[in-house]
Design an enzyme around this catalytic site. Structure first.
Site, PDB file in Angstrom:
ATOM      1  N   ASP A  90      44.311  34.041  37.085  1.00 44.17           N
ATOM      2  CA  ASP A  90      44.026  33.406  35.794  1.00 44.17           C
ATOM      3  C   ASP A  90      45.260  33.571  34.908  1.00 44.17           C
ATOM      4  O   ASP A  90      46.259  34.159  35.325  1.00 44.17           O
ATOM      5  CB  ASP A  90      42.750  33.989  35.171  1.00 44.17           C
ATOM      6  CG  ASP A  90      42.858  35.484  34.916  1.00 44.17           C
ATOM      7  OD1 ASP A  90      43.941  36.066  35.108  1.00 44.17           O
ATOM      8  OD2 ASP A  90      41.843  36.084  34.533  1.00 44.17           O
ATOM      9  N   SER A  91      45.206  33.072  33.694  1.00 43.21           N
ATOM     10  CA  SER A  91      46.414  33.024  32.861  1.00 43.21           C
ATOM     11  C   SER A  91      46.598  34.271  32.015  1.00 43.21           C
ATOM     12  O   SER A  91      47.640  34.458  31.403  1.00 43.21           O
ATOM     13  CB  SER A  91      46.328  31.827  31.924  1.00 43.21           C
ATOM     14  OG  SER A  91      45.337  32.071  30.930  1.00 43.21           O
ATOM     15  N   GLY A  92      45.586  35.117  31.946  1.00 43.60           N
ATOM     16  CA  GLY A  92      45.629  36.276  31.061  1.00 43.60           C
ATOM     17  C   GLY A  92      45.007  35.995  29.706  1.00 43.60           C
ATOM     18  O   GLY A  92      44.689  36.922  28.956  1.00 43.60           O
ATOM     19  N   GLY A  93      44.818  34.724  29.395  1.00 39.25           N
ATOM     20  CA  GLY A  93      44.285  34.356  28.072  1.00 39.25           C
ATOM     21  C   GLY A  93      42.917  34.964  27.800  1.00 39.25           C
ATOM     22  O   GLY A  93      42.704  35.600  26.764  1.00 39.25           O
ATOM     23  N   PHE A  94      42.012  34.832  28.743  1.00 36.92           N
ATOM     24  CA  PHE A  94      40.644  35.306  28.528  1.00 36.92           C
ATOM     25  C   PHE A  94      40.609  36.797  28.207  1.00 36.92           C
ATOM     26  O   PHE A  94      39.919  37.244  27.294  1.00 36.92           O
ATOM     27  CB  PHE A  94      39.781  35.007  29.763  1.00 36.92           C
ATOM     28  CG  PHE A  94      38.357  35.450  29.619  1.00 36.92           C
ATOM     29  CD1 PHE A  94      37.427  34.652  28.978  1.00 36.92           C
ATOM     30  CD2 PHE A  94      37.942  36.694  30.100  1.00 36.92           C
ATOM     31  CE1 PHE A  94      36.107  35.072  28.824  1.00 36.92           C
ATOM     32  CE2 PHE A  94      36.630  37.122  29.945  1.00 36.92           C
ATOM     33  CZ  PHE A  94      35.708  36.304  29.308  1.00 36.92           C
ATOM     34  N   ASP A 144      45.546  29.538  28.107  1.00 37.70           N
ATOM     35  CA  ASP A 144      44.583  28.844  27.254  1.00 37.70           C
ATOM     36  C   ASP A 144      43.994  29.797  26.229  1.00 37.70           C
ATOM     37  O   ASP A 144      44.110  31.018  26.346  1.00 37.70           O
ATOM     38  CB  ASP A 144      43.449  28.231  28.102  1.00 37.70           C
ATOM     39  CG  ASP A 144      42.594  29.298  28.779  1.00 37.70           C
ATOM     40  OD1 ASP A 144      43.158  30.318  29.233  1.00 37.70           O
ATOM     41  OD2 ASP A 144      41.373  29.124  28.881  1.00 37.70           O
ATOM     42  N   GLN A 185      38.973  22.946  27.471  1.00 32.26           N
ATOM     43  CA  GLN A 185      38.263  23.808  26.518  1.00 32.26           C
ATOM     44  C   GLN A 185      37.435  22.921  25.577  1.00 32.26           C
ATOM     45  O   GLN A 185      37.179  21.776  25.884  1.00 32.26           O
ATOM     46  CB  GLN A 185      39.262  24.685  25.744  1.00 32.26           C
ATOM     47  CG  GLN A 185      39.842  25.824  26.585  1.00 32.26           C
ATOM     48  CD  GLN A 185      38.844  26.966  26.841  1.00 32.26           C
ATOM     49  OE1 GLN A 185      37.708  26.968  26.357  1.00 32.26           O
ATOM     50  NE2 GLN A 185      39.260  27.953  27.632  1.00 32.26           N
ATOM     51  N   GLY A 212      35.862  28.527  29.035  1.00 24.21           N
ATOM     52  CA  GLY A 212      35.024  28.661  27.848  1.00 24.21           C
ATOM     53  C   GLY A 212      33.539  28.467  28.090  1.00 24.21           C
ATOM     54  O   GLY A 212      32.791  28.187  27.169  1.00 24.21           O
ATOM     55  N   ASP A 262      34.077  31.626  40.548  1.00 22.52           N
ATOM     56  CA  ASP A 262      34.375  33.045  40.729  1.00 22.52           C
ATOM     57  C   ASP A 262      33.493  33.817  39.769  1.00 22.52           C
ATOM     58  O   ASP A 262      33.103  33.294  38.723  1.00 22.52           O
ATOM     59  CB  ASP A 262      35.837  33.364  40.407  1.00 22.52           C
ATOM     60  CG  ASP A 262      36.080  33.463  38.916  1.00 22.52           C
ATOM     61  OD1 ASP A 262      36.216  32.409  38.264  1.00 22.52           O
ATOM     62  OD2 ASP A 262      36.093  34.587  38.370  1.00 22.52           O
ATOM     63  N   CYS A 300      19.934  38.559  56.576  1.00 18.29           N
ATOM     64  CA  CYS A 300      21.365  38.608  56.261  1.00 18.29           C
ATOM     65  C   CYS A 300      22.167  39.069  57.481  1.00 18.29           C
ATOM     66  O   CYS A 300      21.746  39.977  58.197  1.00 18.29           O
ATOM     67  CB  CYS A 300      21.614  39.535  55.078  1.00 18.29           C
ATOM     68  SG  CYS A 300      23.349  39.669  54.617  1.00 18.29           S
ATOM     69  N   CYS A 302      25.285  40.361  57.306  1.00 20.15           N
ATOM     70  CA  CYS A 302      26.416  41.210  56.913  1.00 20.15           C
ATOM     71  C   CYS A 302      26.381  42.568  57.648  1.00 20.15           C
ATOM     72  O   CYS A 302      25.343  42.973  58.181  1.00 20.15           O
ATOM     73  CB  CYS A 302      26.459  41.416  55.398  1.00 20.15           C
ATOM     74  SG  CYS A 302      25.397  42.726  54.766  1.00 20.15           S
ATOM     75  N   CYS A 305      23.608  44.960  56.405  1.00 21.40           N
ATOM     76  CA  CYS A 305      22.240  44.655  56.848  1.00 21.40           C
ATOM     77  C   CYS A 305      22.082  44.777  58.356  1.00 21.40           C
ATOM     78  O   CYS A 305      21.001  45.091  58.845  1.00 21.40           O
ATOM     79  CB  CYS A 305      21.842  43.255  56.380  1.00 21.40           C
ATOM     80  SG  CYS A 305      21.654  43.186  54.592  1.00 21.40           S
ATOM     81  N   HIS A 331      27.246  43.433  51.055  1.00 16.16           N
ATOM     82  CA  HIS A 331      26.026  42.625  51.130  1.00 16.16           C
ATOM     83  C   HIS A 331      25.963  41.562  50.020  1.00 16.16           C
ATOM     84  O   HIS A 331      25.666  40.394  50.285  1.00 16.16           O
ATOM     85  CB  HIS A 331      24.770  43.504  51.072  1.00 16.16           C
ATOM     86  CG  HIS A 331      23.541  42.678  50.877  1.00 16.16           C
ATOM     87  ND1 HIS A 331      23.001  41.925  51.893  1.00 16.16           N
ATOM     88  CD2 HIS A 331      22.804  42.412  49.766  1.00 16.16           C
ATOM     89  CE1 HIS A 331      21.977  41.232  51.418  1.00 16.16           C
ATOM     90  NE2 HIS A 331      21.836  41.514  50.135  1.00 16.16           N
TER      91      HIS A 331
HETATM   92 ZN   LIG Z   1      23.436  41.862  53.942  1.00 14.43          ZN
END
Ligand SMILES: [Zn+2]
Length: 375
Positions: A90-94, A144, A185, A212, A262, A300, A302, A305, A331
């Site tokens: 990311d840009s660091g703005g947030f 931003d 934005q 935003g 994300d 699941c 994973c 599990c 998980h």
């Molecule tokens: Zn799992």
């Protein structure tokens, strides 16, 4: 480079492939968050095992510690953290706007105080790009300004600043192996969002981010904002909904044509002993699991599990063993990546739209908000 090919489309929903120097991203995709060049408690091997394809890291955090020049000198972020698939910064703005208690914004940039040691720093669009070029992620963000979504007057000022900063970022960029995304934005004001979507869509960037959102507005406002913005974005560029990624937000976002998500939620929940499960979010510390021989989720695939009982995971939590966070992170992340794999299969066979109600109801007990989505 940075071609985006739509491979299947049902109404506004689409699936595609975005090519980067570190491999192809099949979209829609969910990116685990590796704030400090690590997805908390996991190794890159764990990430490969759960079929993660994109990892996000944070410019603000890495600039402050260990420093972007150190990361560059160590061979760049991919080599430094040993993740050799696509990465996004990311840009660091947030973070400047959310973590620093002292900051001064002007049209040229932002002066802020480090949340670590109180030292003063300054980010400009050019500085954000220079840092992101030192870090070396495949996808980078324009600098931003994220406003309070309900303050229209501030949202307008922040939006125009974001537009001017996006142009400066494009001019400042020197590396050709990084895809710079502009950021839409405008708070929750539909007129501002429309103007911002048109402006950012007209820039020569290989992708577009929507910022935003998931910052305090209601679900209805988020959906209405996406409905305005998505109609104005070009079909041939990937769209990234920044910091948004609860199961419910993913299902609704994909239905509106979002390609990249994300969210820190899966790993943050893991550190708070919570697990995604078919019957709803489980608090694994609960005494009812003390002698439970079942895995967290029978369906699941994973490592957690396939290998461990709920009783064992509860024991680790009660004994304050670090392995609990690792097993729950594996998980929870796999649960969202599996959700995304299922969504891509439904898009491919043309059934996604008809399955949205069923998916929302399946995930309704897991979709609660209540914790921040970004770090
Ligand atoms: Zn799992």
């Amino acid at each position: 480079m940075f071609e985006f090919t739509v491979t299947a489309k049902n109404s506004r929903t689409r699936s595609g492939i975005f090519s980067t120097m570190h491999g192809d991203l099949v979209t829609p995709v969910f990116a685990p968050v590796g704030t400090q060049a690590t997805v908390k408690t996991l190794t890159p091997e764990h990430l490969k095992d759960i079929n993660a394809s994109l990892v996000l890291s944070n410019t603000y955090h890495l600039y402050l510690r260990p420093g972007d020049e150190l990361v560059r000198d160590m061979g760049g972020l991919h080599k430094f953290m040993q993740w050799h698939k696509p990465m996004l910064t990311d840009s660091g703005g947030f973070q400047v706007f959310s973590l620093s208690d002292t900051r001064k914004i002007d049209d040229d940039g932002v002066t802020f105080k480090s949340h670590i040691d109180g030292s003063m720093h300054r980010f400009t669009p050019e500085k954000s790009i220079a840092i992101q070029e030192n870090l070396g992620a495949d996808i980078i963000m324009a600098f931003d300004e994220c406003s309070d979504p309900n303050d229209s007057a501030y949202s307008e000022i922040a939006m125009y600043r974001t537009h001017r900063w996006a142009e400066r970022c494009l001019r400042a960029k020197t590396r050709r192996d990084q895809a710079l995304f502009g950021i839409v934005q405008g708070g929750v004001n539909p007129t501002l969002r429309e103007e911002s979507a048109k402006f950012i869509a007209a820039l020569d960037t290989p992708g577009i981010a929507i910022g935003g959102l998931s910052v305090g507005e209601t679900k209805e406002e988020m959906h209405a904002t996406l409905d305005v913005v998505m109609l104005l974005l070009p079909e041939d560029k990937p769209r990234y909904l920044m910091g948004v990624g609860t199961p419910e937000d993913i299902i609704n976002g994909v239905a509106r044509g979002i390609d990249i998500f994300d969210c820190v939620l899966p790993t943050r929940l893991a550190r708070h002993h919570s697990a995604f499960a078919p019957e709803g979010r489980l608090n694994m510390m609960n005494a009812t699991f003390a002698r439970d021989e079942h895995p967290i989720d029978e369906t699941c695939d994973c490592y957690t599990c396939r290998t461990f009982t709920r009783a064992y995971i509860r024991h680790l939590i009660i004994a304050k063993e670090l392995l609990a966070g690792t097993l729950l992170s594996i998980h929870n992340l796999r649960a969202l990546i599996r959700l995304m794999e299922g969504i891509r299969a439904y898009i491919a066979d043309g059934s996604y739209e008809s399955r949205v109600p069923e998916l929302l109801s399946k995930w309704s007990n897991n979709a609660k908000r209540g914790m921040g989505n970004r770090e």
